[in-house]
Each structure stands twice: as structure tokens, then as C-alpha cells.
Design a protein around this motif. Structure first.
Motif, mmCIF file in Angstrom:
data_model
loop_
_atom_site.group_PDB
_atom_site.id
_atom_site.type_symbol
_atom_site.label_atom_id
_atom_site.label_comp_id
_atom_site.label_asym_id
_atom_site.label_seq_id
_atom_site.Cartn_x
_atom_site.Cartn_y
_atom_site.Cartn_z
ATOM 1 N N ARG A 38 12.539 20.554 90.195
ATOM 2 C CA ARG A 38 11.775 19.472 89.999
ATOM 3 C C ARG A 38 12.612 18.108 89.994
ATOM 4 O O ARG A 38 12.139 17.229 90.736
ATOM 5 N N ALA A 39 13.705 18.247 89.509
ATOM 6 C CA ALA A 39 14.576 17.073 89.604
ATOM 7 C C ALA A 39 14.813 16.791 91.051
ATOM 8 O O ALA A 39 14.815 15.565 91.571
ATOM 9 N N LEU A 40 15.249 17.694 91.663
ATOM 10 C CA LEU A 40 15.467 17.622 93.177
ATOM 11 C C LEU A 40 14.242 17.350 94.040
ATOM 12 O O LEU A 40 14.397 16.604 94.902
ATOM 13 N N THR B 176 13.986 25.328 98.047
ATOM 14 C CA THR B 176 12.995 25.834 96.926
ATOM 15 C C THR B 176 12.871 24.511 96.325
ATOM 16 O O THR B 176 11.905 24.371 95.473
ATOM 17 N N ARG B 177 13.544 23.452 96.613
ATOM 18 C CA ARG B 177 13.282 21.965 95.894
ATOM 19 C C ARG B 177 11.913 21.816 96.371
ATOM 20 O O ARG B 177 11.232 20.463 95.894
ATOM 21 N N VAL B 178 11.411 22.336 97.273
ATOM 22 C CA VAL B 178 9.880 21.783 98.118
ATOM 23 C C VAL B 178 8.883 23.244 98.237
ATOM 24 O O VAL B 178 7.833 23.005 97.976
ATOM 25 N N ASP C 62 1.449 17.953 93.944
ATOM 26 C CA ASP C 62 2.541 17.764 92.882
ATOM 27 C C ASP C 62 3.901 17.815 93.595
ATOM 28 O O ASP C 62 4.995 18.384 92.695
ATOM 29 N N GLY C 63 3.881 17.574 94.605
ATOM 30 C CA GLY C 63 5.281 17.387 95.248
ATOM 31 C C GLY C 63 5.797 18.571 95.890
ATOM 32 O O GLY C 63 6.949 18.798 96.620
ATOM 33 N N PHE C 64 5.169 19.767 95.860
ATOM 34 C CA PHE C 64 5.572 20.987 96.305
ATOM 35 C C PHE C 64 4.543 21.809 97.384
ATOM 36 O O PHE C 64 3.105 21.432 97.413
ATOM 37 N N LEU C 65 4.993 22.608 98.267
ATOM 38 C CA LEU C 65 4.146 23.181 99.265
ATOM 39 C C LEU C 65 3.108 23.846 98.443
ATOM 40 O O LEU C 65 3.282 24.618 97.706
ATOM 41 N N ALA C 66 1.743 23.562 98.953
ATOM 42 C CA ALA C 66 0.734 24.150 98.276
ATOM 43 C C ALA C 66 -0.280 24.649 99.146
ATOM 44 O O ALA C 66 -1.409 25.287 98.668
ATOM 45 N N GLY C 67 -0.393 24.522 100.358
ATOM 46 C CA GLY C 67 -1.273 25.070 101.318
ATOM 47 C C GLY C 67 -0.943 24.563 102.770
ATOM 48 O O GLY C 67 -0.095 23.818 102.974
ATOM 49 N N LEU C 68 -2.018 24.815 103.593
ATOM 50 C CA LEU C 68 -2.107 24.126 105.076
ATOM 51 C C LEU C 68 -3.303 23.605 105.197
ATOM 52 O O LEU C 68 -4.162 23.439 104.603
#
Length: 369
Positions: A15-17, A288-290, A312-318
Motif C-alpha cells: 500500500r505504501a508503494l 504487486t504495488r498495483v 482503492d488504487g489497485f487493479l480491480a476490473g476491466l
């Protein structure tokens, strides 16, 4: 005498990255930078297709509309050229003339894969002939290939064209790359298109500092992945006294600029629609930071990358545009608040990119492995 030990190297979790990288990538809050200034800060935008750089800037810049990129491209302030990772990028004119020389060793290495098809070909003569051809008038790859085959009829035609692209800084001339305009890929040299000679390649140390400003904190291997180059550790070691060092959760050493932003890992990250091949997902060895580990490999199939959704900053869908409908395909169940945010950001993106076309927004089936 008591032996002193150095304090332990700080550890940065995923999460920090994530938050640090989003901030450097202008994705934590809308930026007031111009399109050209943003492209310079980001060291270019991957541009395998025409539209992705426009969507990449729409996700990053406050009030962005396509003309803000089309205009400087038409004015030759930004260009499309093969650079990092042997892929097409949109660069500022200055970066086109310096970053392409910086990655030239990778283009030279790429040529070794085609040596069988280039047997008996004088590459210096090929480069000179290709330069004369494309500077006389922009040429398509087919036109260039056909002309070179006339000189070397026994060589592999595709290898001849690749050799020209590797030896010369070939830019795609407009109208290719302009929003809402069509045009086949026609090429000339960067020097001819921009009206000035290429500059010497920048020192690796200078590019390391720029990379960390846009993608850090990062490891040596991260930058090598981004650039498509090897042997960059020496530059990092020379810069070590000027940099901070961290470790990720796997013990990999990370470097960073002392004054670069490293937000609180719990800082809110707005939902974002990113295009296929966005810089954020391609510029680190460890993504993995994203990209959560359980979603690895879900944003592409073969050589085809998909447009991605960050929650929330991370890959979650297309996501994709199907005629007049924006279709969102999440990887997991979204809360009502998240669905509302998806709709709100989708409407904002569509109104910026397609202001005169009404669109529907719908959620597709949850994408399962």
C-alpha cells in the motif's frame, strides 16, 4: 568498545508503494499540468494505439479534453516514436531526441534477433538509404520495405524494415495520432520532422533520477524493466549517496529521491479508468504495488492488453466501450459506494472524451479466472 550498527532499512509495504507510485503518476489527485508537461514528467506515455495516451491523460489531468494533446502533436511539440521496450510512446520533442538515443543499445540488441534475415546486408548503408527515403517524403512500412528489398532482394523483407526502425529514430507523422482523425502510419526521421538534430543521449544517472520521480520508489530491476535496458546498477550506485533506500516486503532494495512524495498508505485513492498499456502497469519488474497477486494476468491475453479499472488504487476490473455503452467488468463484488464511484468517474471520463455522444453505463458479469 561498543560496536555500533546502522538502523534497519525501512520497509515499504504494497500500500505504501501503491500510494507513492500513484502520486508520482498523477493518479492520486487531478493534476493542473499541461498535457506536454505531464508527458515530460512521466517520461512518455505508451501509445501502441492512438487513443490510449488520451485516456491516460484524462485519468490524470484536471479538465483534460483531447484537443490538449492533439494540438501539441499537430504542432510537433509531442511525437509518436518507438522507444522504451521497443514499443511506441508519445514523447515530448525534447525527450524524443534524447530518450531514443538513451535506449539505442536495446534497439541494437533487438537487431541481433533478425541477423539471419539480414545476412549480407550493410546496415550502415541501409540506414543511410532509409534516411534518404523517409526524409524525401514520409513512407509507410510497406513502402520502406519494398524500397529496401530492391537493394537487397535476398534478404528477409520484414527484417529489412525492422533494421531501418532500429537504426533510425522514426516518428509517425500526423494526422496519425490526432484525436478523431484517421491516417495510416507514415514515417520520417525525428530530426527531419522536428527540424533539429538529435541530442546526445543523457547520462544514465540523469534518467534514473527522472524515473524515480515518475515511478519510484523502485529497484534497479524495476527501471531496467521500464527502459528495456540492462546494466543500470552502476548508475544507481553512483547516486546512492544522494538517494534514500528502502526494502519491499520481499527484501528487495528500493531507491528513491529524498524529497519525493510518499503518502500515508491509508490515503484515499480515487477510482480511475486507465487505457490498455498504461505506464502504471508496465514500468516495474514487481507489479504487486498495483496488481494484487490474485489478479495477475487478468489485464491481458496474449499480446492484447485490456483497459483497466483501479479501485482503492489497485487493479480491480476491466472496462470497454461498446458503441454507446461503457461496460465495466469487475474482478470481484463492488460495494454500493464503489459502484456509485464507478458511475460518477465513468460519466466524468465520457463527458471529457466524448462530449457530444450520450453513453449508457452498465456493469457486466464479474470476471472470474
Amino acid at each position: 568498545m561498543t560496536k555500533t550498527t546502522s538502523p534497519a532499512t525501512p520497509v515499504l509495504g504494497a500500500r505504501a508503494l501503491n500510494r507513492a507510485t500513484l502520486d508520482r503518476q498523477l493518479l492520486l489527485r487531478p493534476s493542473s499540468l499541461s498535457a506536454a508537461a505531464a508527458i515530460e514528467h512521466l517520461l512518455g506515455l505508451q501509445a501502441q494505439n492512438v487513443k490510449p495516451p488520451y485516456y491516460a491523460l484524462a485519468a490524470r489531468l484536471d479538465g483534460f479534453v483531447p484537443e490538449q494533446l492533439s494540438t501539441p502533436m499537430a504542432d510537433r511539440e509531442v511525437v509518436r516514436i518507438v522507444s522504451m521496450r521497443s514499443t511506441i510512446h508519445t514523447h515530448t520533442a525534447d525527450d524524443c531526441l534524447t530518450l531514443r538515443p538513451f535506449v539505442q543499445p536495446a534497439r541494437d540488441r533487438e537487431l541481433t534477433y533478425f541477423r539471419k534475415g539480414l545476412a549480407g546486408v550493410d546496415l550502415d548503408r541501409l540506414a543511410a538509404l532509409a534516411r534518404d527515403l523517409v526524409e524525401a517524403e514520409p513512407r509507410t512500412m510497406k513502402q520502406l520495405r519494398d524500397a529496401l528489398c530492391g537493394e537487397w532482394p535476398d534478404a528477409d523483407p520484414q527484417s529489412l524494415a525492422v533494421a531501418a526502425r532500429c537504426r533510425l529514430p522514426l516518428v509517425q507523422v500526423t494526422p496519425r495520432g490526432l484525436w478523431g482523425r484517421s491516417g495510416q502510419v507514415a514515417l520520417t526521421t525525428a530530426e527531419h520532422w522536428l527540424g533539429r538534430p538529435a541530442a546526445p543521449a543523457p547520462a544514465p544517472d540523469a534518467v534514473v533520477l527522472r524515473y524515480l520521480a515518475a515511478f519510484g520508489p523502485a529497484s534497479v530491476k524495476d527501471m531496467q524493466t521500464w527502459a528495456g535496458l540492462t546494466r543500470l546498477r552502476e548508475a544507481f550506485e553512483r547516486l546512492r549517496p544522494r538517494l534514500l533506500t528502502f526494502r519491499d516486503e520481499h527484501g528487495v532494495e528500493l531507491f528513491d529521491l529524498p524529497d519525493a512524495p510518499r503518502p500515508d498508505p491509508q490515503a484515499p485513492a480515487p477510482l480511475r479508468f486507465l487505457p490498455e498499456f498504461d505506464n502504471l502497469l508496465l514500468s516495474h519488474a514487481d507489479r504487486t504495488r498495483v496488481v494484487p497477486p490474485e489478479y495477475w494476468g487478468r489485464s491481458w491475453q496474449g499480446n492484447q492488453a485490456y483497459c483497466t479499472l483501479l479501485v482503492d488504487g489497485f487493479l480491480a476490473g476491466l472496462w470497454k466501450l461498446e458503441q454507446d455503452t461503457l461496460v465495466i467488468e469487475p474482478f470481484g463484488r463492488l460495494t454500493k459506494a464503489q459502484r456509485d464511484e464507478v458511475i460518477g468517474e465513468g460519466e466524468r471520463m465520457l463527458s471529457a472524451m466524448h462530449p457530444r455522444r450520450p453513453h449508457d453505463i452498465r456493469f457486466g458479469a464479474v470476471v472470474r479466472p
